[in-house]
Design a protein around this motif. Structure first.
Motif, PDB file in Angstrom:
ATOM      1  N   GLY A  80       0.754  -1.238   0.000  1.00 19.54           N
ATOM      2  CA  GLY A  80       0.000   0.000   0.000  1.00 19.54           C
ATOM      3  C   GLY A  80       0.783   1.286   0.000  1.00 19.54           C
ATOM      4  N   PRO A  81       1.808   1.469  -0.855  1.00 20.27           N
ATOM      5  CA  PRO A  81       2.533   2.742  -0.820  1.00 20.27           C
ATOM      6  C   PRO A  81       1.638   3.911  -1.210  1.00 20.27           C
ATOM      7  N   LEU A  82       1.801   5.012  -0.508  1.00 23.13           N
ATOM      8  CA  LEU A  82       0.998   6.213  -0.712  1.00 23.13           C
ATOM      9  C   LEU A  82       1.924   7.413  -0.829  1.00 23.13           C
ATOM     10  N   TRP A  83       1.761   8.205  -1.884  1.00 29.69           N
ATOM     11  CA  TRP A  83       2.493   9.465  -2.016  1.00 29.69           C
ATOM     12  C   TRP A  83       1.655  10.579  -1.409  1.00 29.69           C
ATOM     13  N   ALA A  86       1.881  14.445  -1.097  1.00 28.92           N
ATOM     14  CA  ALA A  86       2.576  15.659  -1.520  1.00 28.92           C
ATOM     15  C   ALA A  86       2.677  16.703  -0.414  1.00 28.92           C
ATOM     16  N   PRO A  87       1.630  16.921   0.426  1.00 23.63           N
ATOM     17  CA  PRO A  87       1.725  17.975   1.438  1.00 23.63           C
ATOM     18  C   PRO A  87       2.901  17.825   2.388  1.00 23.63           C
ATOM     19  N   ASP A  88       3.289  16.579   2.702  1.00 22.55           N
ATOM     20  CA  ASP A  88       4.438  16.406   3.592  1.00 22.55           C
ATOM     21  C   ASP A  88       5.618  15.733   2.902  1.00 22.55           C
ATOM     22  N   ASN A  89       5.589  15.673   1.562  1.00 24.80           N
ATOM     23  CA  ASN A  89       6.732  15.185   0.785  1.00 24.80           C
ATOM     24  C   ASN A  89       7.204  13.819   1.285  1.00 24.80           C
ATOM     25  N   THR A  90       6.242  12.915   1.463  1.00 20.32           N
ATOM     26  CA  THR A  90       6.522  11.635   2.123  1.00 20.32           C
ATOM     27  C   THR A  90       5.852  10.487   1.388  1.00 20.32           C
ATOM     28  N   VAL A  91       6.553   9.378   1.325  1.00 26.07           N
ATOM     29  CA  VAL A  91       5.962   8.112   0.891  1.00 26.07           C
ATOM     30  C   VAL A  91       5.647   7.300   2.146  1.00 26.07           C
ATOM     31  N   TYR A  92       4.377   6.942   2.298  1.00 25.52           N
ATOM     32  CA  TYR A  92       3.962   6.051   3.375  1.00 25.52           C
ATOM     33  C   TYR A  92       3.731   4.661   2.807  1.00 25.52           C
ATOM     34  N   TRP A  93       3.958   3.652   3.621  1.00 28.13           N
ATOM     35  CA  TRP A  93       3.575   2.295   3.246  1.00 28.13           C
ATOM     36  C   TRP A  93       3.374   1.493   4.523  1.00 28.13           C
ATOM     37  N   VAL A  94       2.722   0.353   4.384  1.00 29.72           N
ATOM     38  CA  VAL A  94       2.383  -0.447   5.557  1.00 29.72           C
ATOM     39  C   VAL A  94       3.102  -1.789   5.516  1.00 29.72           C
ATOM     40  N   ASP A  95       3.299  -2.358   6.674  1.00 33.23           N
ATOM     41  CA  ASP A  95       3.656  -3.767   6.805  1.00 33.23           C
ATOM     42  C   ASP A  95       2.454  -4.420   7.466  1.00 33.23           C
ATOM     43  N   PRO A 153      -2.311  -1.394  16.305  1.00 33.57           N
ATOM     44  CA  PRO A 153      -2.892  -2.375  17.224  1.00 33.57           C
ATOM     45  C   PRO A 153      -3.245  -3.706  16.570  1.00 33.57           C
ATOM     46  N   ASP A 154      -3.312  -3.742  15.238  1.00 35.04           N
ATOM     47  CA  ASP A 154      -3.668  -4.981  14.537  1.00 35.04           C
ATOM     48  C   ASP A 154      -3.179  -4.848  13.100  1.00 35.04           C
ATOM     49  N   LEU A 155      -3.576  -5.763  12.252  1.00 35.37           N
ATOM     50  CA  LEU A 155      -3.175  -5.750  10.855  1.00 35.37           C
ATOM     51  C   LEU A 155      -3.585  -4.430  10.196  1.00 35.37           C
ATOM     52  N   ILE A 156      -2.619  -3.652   9.711  1.00 35.54           N
ATOM     53  CA  ILE A 156      -2.917  -2.396   9.018  1.00 35.54           C
ATOM     54  C   ILE A 156      -2.790  -2.658   7.526  1.00 35.54           C
ATOM     55  N   ASN A 157      -3.900  -2.484   6.833  1.00 35.97           N
ATOM     56  CA  ASN A 157      -3.982  -2.950   5.452  1.00 35.97           C
ATOM     57  C   ASN A 157      -3.730  -1.858   4.426  1.00 35.97           C
ATOM     58  N   TRP A 158      -3.999  -0.590   4.756  1.00 35.12           N
ATOM     59  CA  TRP A 158      -3.813   0.511   3.818  1.00 35.12           C
ATOM     60  C   TRP A 158      -3.903   1.847   4.534  1.00 35.12           C
ATOM     61  N   ILE A 159      -3.468   2.889   3.828  1.00 33.17           N
ATOM     62  CA  ILE A 159      -3.564   4.263   4.312  1.00 33.17           C
ATOM     63  C   ILE A 159      -3.911   5.161   3.125  1.00 33.17           C
ATOM     64  N   VAL A 160      -4.842   6.096   3.342  1.00 34.40           N
ATOM     65  CA  VAL A 160      -5.200   7.090   2.323  1.00 34.40           C
ATOM     66  C   VAL A 160      -5.352   8.447   3.016  1.00 34.40           C
ATOM     67  N   PRO A 161      -5.135   9.556   2.305  1.00 33.36           N
ATOM     68  CA  PRO A 161      -5.274  10.881   2.914  1.00 33.36           C
ATOM     69  C   PRO A 161      -6.727  11.339   2.954  1.00 33.36           C
ATOM     70  N   GLN A 165       8.416 -11.276  -3.965  1.00 31.41           N
ATOM     71  CA  GLN A 165       7.057 -10.974  -3.528  1.00 31.41           C
ATOM     72  C   GLN A 165       6.781  -9.478  -3.693  1.00 31.41           C
ATOM     73  N   VAL A 166       6.632  -9.039  -4.932  1.00 34.76           N
ATOM     74  CA  VAL A 166       6.386  -7.626  -5.229  1.00 34.76           C
ATOM     75  C   VAL A 166       4.894  -7.361  -5.036  1.00 34.76           C
ATOM     76  N   THR A 167       4.557  -6.303  -4.280  1.00 34.37           N
ATOM     77  CA  THR A 167       3.180  -6.155  -3.828  1.00 34.37           C
ATOM     78  C   THR A 167       2.440  -4.942  -4.371  1.00 34.37           C
ATOM     79  N   SER A 168       3.098  -3.791  -4.497  1.00 33.87           N
ATOM     80  CA  SER A 168       2.387  -2.590  -4.950  1.00 33.87           C
ATOM     81  C   SER A 168       3.393  -1.523  -5.355  1.00 33.87           C
ATOM     82  N   LEU A 169       2.863  -0.388  -5.844  1.00 32.84           N
ATOM     83  CA  LEU A 169       3.744   0.662  -6.368  1.00 32.84           C
ATOM     84  C   LEU A 169       3.007   1.989  -6.435  1.00 32.84           C
ATOM     85  N   THR A 170       3.783   3.080  -6.380  1.00 38.23           N
ATOM     86  CA  THR A 170       3.201   4.409  -6.497  1.00 38.23           C
ATOM     87  C   THR A 170       4.222   5.379  -7.082  1.00 38.23           C
ATOM     88  N   PHE A 171       3.756   6.286  -7.917  1.00 34.39           N
ATOM     89  CA  PHE A 171       4.584   7.403  -8.353  1.00 34.39           C
ATOM     90  C   PHE A 171       4.623   8.439  -7.234  1.00 34.39           C
TER      91      PHE A 171
END
Length: 313
Positions: free
Chosen positions: A40-43, A45-54, A76-84, A258-264
């Protein structure tokens, strides 16, 4: 033939330059390896950061592009994704519940639960469309029953079951004009495309791509500014780009299977980040499993991404 010193130097240069070129075209590790299920990589822009989860490691990770500094938060448990969110902060999917998240200070607030009665399912992968609606699917964790579905969550937090059944939903992603949605049934090696109406209705479900045996299974998706569809190959050690009419354009090898996801990402949306996993059993030769990768620009063939959409609620 006698080699003069000048000839020897030319010969050495001829051998070295291709080696350097190959090294420059190898994806670059941007995190330590070992993420159990990097996803689940997430770009942002407001904080110039790439987020992703394990997901299975129950961690949210961040890479700040300004200085390449990293940070992680335990979940606290399985974190599956993040969106702004347009209102600030983020939404995250934790097990089967959607939460509001702020990072400074760190707070988690549960908002709604999806498939509360399906205790063997969890949320899996999510994206926001141009209208600010959240699309997320579920998956069967034992991976043997088609009890999962694709959902749309509107700004008022109303939940709409949009397509079923699935064993493992993945994707989703949207065309540049917002009129098509791409979505995967990973367990059947299928990438689907739907027509997406302005009111959020789906129609015209059809196969966009079918992965052949031996290339892995379709996992995360993203769409570039030319409407090319990029797909991560789980257990395939690559990412691939498809033209808008579903033809394979090219692929790029990733030094993890095990390639899982991608983001520009980046100010010009011209940097591509790829997540990977280290789920047991990990092959002995998969030494970089669970690493976040950056693909060199030389391999992207000039393609750039689309801006990240934020949830309207």
């Amino acid at each position: 033939m006698t080699l003069t010193r000048r000839t020897a130097l030319i010969s050495a240069a001829a051998m070295t330059i291709p080696a350097l070129a190959r090294a420059a075209e190898t994806p670059i590790a941007r995190s330590p390896g070992g993420a159990i299920l990097g996803e689940g990589p997430l770009w942002s822009a407001p904080d110039n950061t790439v987020y992703w989860v394990d997901i299975r490691g129950k961690k949210l990770n961040a890479l700040r592009l300004a200085d390449n500094s990293a940070q992680s938060w335990d979940m606290p448990d399985l974190i599956n994704w993040i969106v702004p969110r347009r209102s600030g902060g983020f939404l995250v999917g934790i097990l089967r519940t959607v939460h509001a998240l702020t990072l400074d200070p760190f707070t988690l607030t549960p908002l709604l639960t999806v498939e509360a009665d399906q205790t063997e399912n969890r949320l899996n992968d999510a994206k926001v469309d141009a209208a600010g609606r959240l699309w997320t699917g579920t998956m069967h964790m034992p991976f043997n029953k088609k009890t999962a579905a694709l959902y749309r969550i509107d700004a008022d937090l109303s939940l709409h079951r949009m397509d079923a059944p699935y064993l493992c939903t993945n994707g989703p992603a949207f065309s540049r004009d917002g009129r098509r949605m791409y979505h995967n049934e990973t367990a059947e090696n299928l990438v689907y495309v739907f027509d997406l109406a302005p009111d959020g209705a789906l129609s015209g479900k059809r196969v966009f791509a079918h992965f052949a045996p031996g290339v892995g299974s379709p996992d995360g998706l993203t769409v570039d500014a030319d409407d090319g569809v990029w797909v991560a190959h789980y257990n395939g050690g690559r990412i691939s780009r498809y033209t808008p009419d579903g033809k394979l354009d090219f692929d790029i090898t990733i030094p993890a299977k095990q390639v899982t996801s991608l983001t520009f990402a980046g100010a010009g949306l011209d940097r591509l980040f790829v997540t990977s996993a280290a789920q047991p059993p990990v092959d002995a030769d998969d030494r970089h499993a669970g690493t976040l990768w950056e693909v060199p620009k030389s391999l992207l063939r000039g393609h750039t991404g689309l801006p990240t959409n934020a949830f309207a609620g």
